[in-house]
Design an enzyme around this catalytic site. Structure first.
Site, PDB file in Angstrom:
ATOM      1  N   GLU A  51      -6.537  -3.791  -1.868  1.00  0.00           N
ATOM      2  CA  GLU A  51      -5.607  -4.432  -0.939  1.00  0.00           C
ATOM      3  C   GLU A  51      -6.376  -5.581  -0.284  1.00  0.00           C
ATOM      4  O   GLU A  51      -7.128  -5.379   0.661  1.00  0.00           O
ATOM      5  CB  GLU A  51      -5.080  -3.411   0.061  1.00  0.00           C
ATOM      6  CG  GLU A  51      -4.286  -2.298  -0.634  1.00  0.00           C
ATOM      7  CD  GLU A  51      -3.916  -1.128   0.264  1.00  0.00           C
ATOM      8  OE1 GLU A  51      -4.048  -1.263   1.502  1.00  0.00           O
ATOM      9  OE2 GLU A  51      -3.499  -0.075  -0.261  1.00  0.00           O
ATOM     10  N   GLU A 101       0.308  -3.982   7.533  1.00  0.00           N
ATOM     11  CA  GLU A 101       0.566  -4.076   6.095  1.00  0.00           C
ATOM     12  C   GLU A 101       1.038  -5.504   5.825  1.00  0.00           C
ATOM     13  O   GLU A 101       2.077  -5.941   6.327  1.00  0.00           O
ATOM     14  CB  GLU A 101       1.627  -3.068   5.678  1.00  0.00           C
ATOM     15  CG  GLU A 101       1.263  -1.613   5.962  1.00  0.00           C
ATOM     16  CD  GLU A 101       0.368  -1.004   4.895  1.00  0.00           C
ATOM     17  OE1 GLU A 101       0.124  -1.679   3.868  1.00  0.00           O
ATOM     18  OE2 GLU A 101      -0.073   0.146   5.079  1.00  0.00           O
ATOM     19  N   HIS A 143      -8.956  -0.350   1.745  1.00  0.00           N
ATOM     20  CA  HIS A 143      -8.619  -0.006   0.365  1.00  0.00           C
ATOM     21  C   HIS A 143      -9.018  -1.217  -0.481  1.00  0.00           C
ATOM     22  O   HIS A 143      -8.495  -2.315  -0.282  1.00  0.00           O
ATOM     23  CB  HIS A 143      -7.133   0.302   0.214  1.00  0.00           C
ATOM     24  CG  HIS A 143      -6.728   1.576   0.885  1.00  0.00           C
ATOM     25  ND1 HIS A 143      -5.508   1.753   1.497  1.00  0.00           N
ATOM     26  CD2 HIS A 143      -7.404   2.759   1.035  1.00  0.00           C
ATOM     27  CE1 HIS A 143      -5.436   2.980   1.987  1.00  0.00           C
ATOM     28  NE2 HIS A 143      -6.577   3.605   1.733  1.00  0.00           N
ATOM     29  N   HIS A 150      -3.957  -3.811   5.560  1.00  0.00           N
ATOM     30  CA  HIS A 150      -3.689  -3.173   4.285  1.00  0.00           C
ATOM     31  C   HIS A 150      -2.660  -3.987   3.506  1.00  0.00           C
ATOM     32  O   HIS A 150      -2.235  -5.068   3.949  1.00  0.00           O
ATOM     33  CB  HIS A 150      -3.174  -1.747   4.516  1.00  0.00           C
ATOM     34  CG  HIS A 150      -4.211  -0.807   5.039  1.00  0.00           C
ATOM     35  ND1 HIS A 150      -4.786   0.181   4.276  1.00  0.00           N
ATOM     36  CD2 HIS A 150      -4.799  -0.714   6.269  1.00  0.00           C
ATOM     37  CE1 HIS A 150      -5.664   0.849   5.000  1.00  0.00           C
ATOM     38  NE2 HIS A 150      -5.694   0.321   6.220  1.00  0.00           N
TER      39      HIS A 150
END
Length: 418
Positions: free
Chosen positions: A89, A278, A86, A192
């Site tokens: 990110e 993440e 993404h 991410h």
């Protein structure tokens, strides 16, 4: 860069950019230049190549680090890190650059890193979505730059094992799919932002499995290892607007279902164990925080790579000692959606926690059940075990011909459908 650094670099005989990688955001050209400088100055252990290009024509660069960086070697497992899927990110993108610097500069001076590089082929892609990065800017919770230039979410764009994905495969997705097909990847992670947690497959699922894979114990171990080695992920950090994650890990499907995710594609179709990391509540934080993110994740990044040496590896041979490609090698009671098979040179790899396992090996209509004890991966060596199956050389050669034909047909189908 100050004159002291320039002089230092001159005396060491390296390009100035290699002497200090600043903790700031690097645009696509700066990333490309940095990777090329690394490759030029550490050519004996690095190999730089592009696996394809983005919609806008930006190259999808991958730097490979290893004793034999440009080719697969029997018994040397392949792992990969992919960041910036993404485009907005961005923390993972910078962590990959600092990881590269740390690995190459520690080679031959740090015993553990040297052993890791000598026994592993490490692929690092700092940015899967360079177009999205160019469109994004410092913003914690926005979505500008998340998608590729055609407006597709790349982490919803892969073929899905549970639900048909009607979206057209994007250039970045196809490049990664081809890359996965071209290598024998065993372990992977993609990075991410927007939370602080290690998420493991399945990302999608159904009522029958509730998102639980046959290798639930392995995935929970991998996610827990990353979270535990991280400075604070294991504490279950709560980001604004979401619940905290006990022990800093979660099953992806039970968090929220994702159709067409990359980690499920790796696991189901690539025989590669991938989790999603993440890294930060804020997707695009101020660059003043990057140094702390590197400090928080450095140990986890290294320890995670080591886990490629857990479990078992080996080859499958016929009665005359010829390797058998495309032989099924599965652990009893761990049936995968797509059976895990040997590669073109008869190799297999399975990540497994220590214990006793019964393997079901099959080729050319012949099956073999064999129990193997798997021990801890001390000194970066998985348990090595070669299987010999009661198949003639002619049958093995027929299997090789079928394997080659299927590969050619698969390539033709991909070309026709894109």
């Amino acid at each position: 860069m100050n004159w002291q650094v320039v002089i230092c670099c001159f005396l060491l005989g390296v390009t100035p950019v290699l002497c200090t990688l600043d903790f700031n955001y690097h645009n696509n050209k700066a990333v490309e230049n940095y990777l090329k400088d690394i490759n030029n100055n550490y050519s004996s252990i690095t190999y730089l190549h592009s696996i394809g290009s983005s919609v806008a024509g930006n190259q999808l660069w991958v730097l490979v680090i290893g004793l034999y960086p440009s080719q697969h070697m029997i018994g040397i497992p392949e792992m990969k890190y992919v960041a910036n899927m993404h485009g907005n990110e961005v923390v993972g993108r910078e962590l990959m650059l600092h990881l590269i610097e740390y690995l190459v500069t520690s080679y031959k001076t740090d015993v553990v890193i040297s052993q890791l590089i000598n026994n592993t082929r490490i692929h690092i892609m700092p940015s899967m979505n360079p177009d999205g990065f160019e469109a994004s800017a410092v913003d914690c919770y926005g979505i500008v730059g998340r998608l590729n230039k055609n407006g597709y979410d790349l982490n919803r764009n892969f073929p899905d094992a549970f639900n048909l994905n009607p979206d057209p495969i994007q250039p970045e997705t196809k490049a990664v799919m081809d890359w996965i097909k071209s290598e024998t990847f065993v372990l992977s992670a993609n990075f991410h932002g927007g939370a602080v947690v290690a998420s493991y497959p399945y990302d999608n699922g159904n009522a029958e499995n509730n998102g639980i894979t046959p290798d639930e114990d392995v995935f929970k171990y991998l996610a827990t290892l990353y979270a535990t080695k991280h400075a604070n992920m294991y504490q279950g950090i709560q980001c604004p607007g979401m619940n905290s994650f006990p022990a800093g890990i979660t099953n992806g499907y039970q968090w929220y279902p994702v159709r067409g995710g990359m980690q499920d594609y790796n696991y189901v179709y690539g025989q590669c164990y991938e989790i999603t990391i993440e890294l930060s509540c804020c997707k695009y934080p101020d660059e003043s925080t990057l140094s702390q993110f590197w400090s928080d994740n450095k140990v986890s990044l290294i320890e995670y790579i080591k886990q490629i040496h857990m479990g078992i590896k080996g080859r499958v041979f016929d009665l005359e000692g010829n390797p058998i490609p495309n032989a099924i090698v599965e652990v009893k009671d761990r049936k995968h959606i797509q059976p895990y098979t040997t590669n073109s040179i008869g190799e297999y790899y399975h990540l497994l926690t220590p214990g006793s396992y019964t393997f079901n090996i099959s080729a050319a209509g012949v099956s073999l059940l064999q129990t193997v004890d798997i021990t801890n991966n001390k000194n970066l060596y998985a348990t090595k075990y070669d299987f010999s199956i009661n198949v003639s050389a002619s049958s093995a050669n027929s299997l090789l011909q079928v394997y080659t034909l299927l590969s050619i047909l698969s390539t033709i189908l991909v070309l026709l459908c894109t």
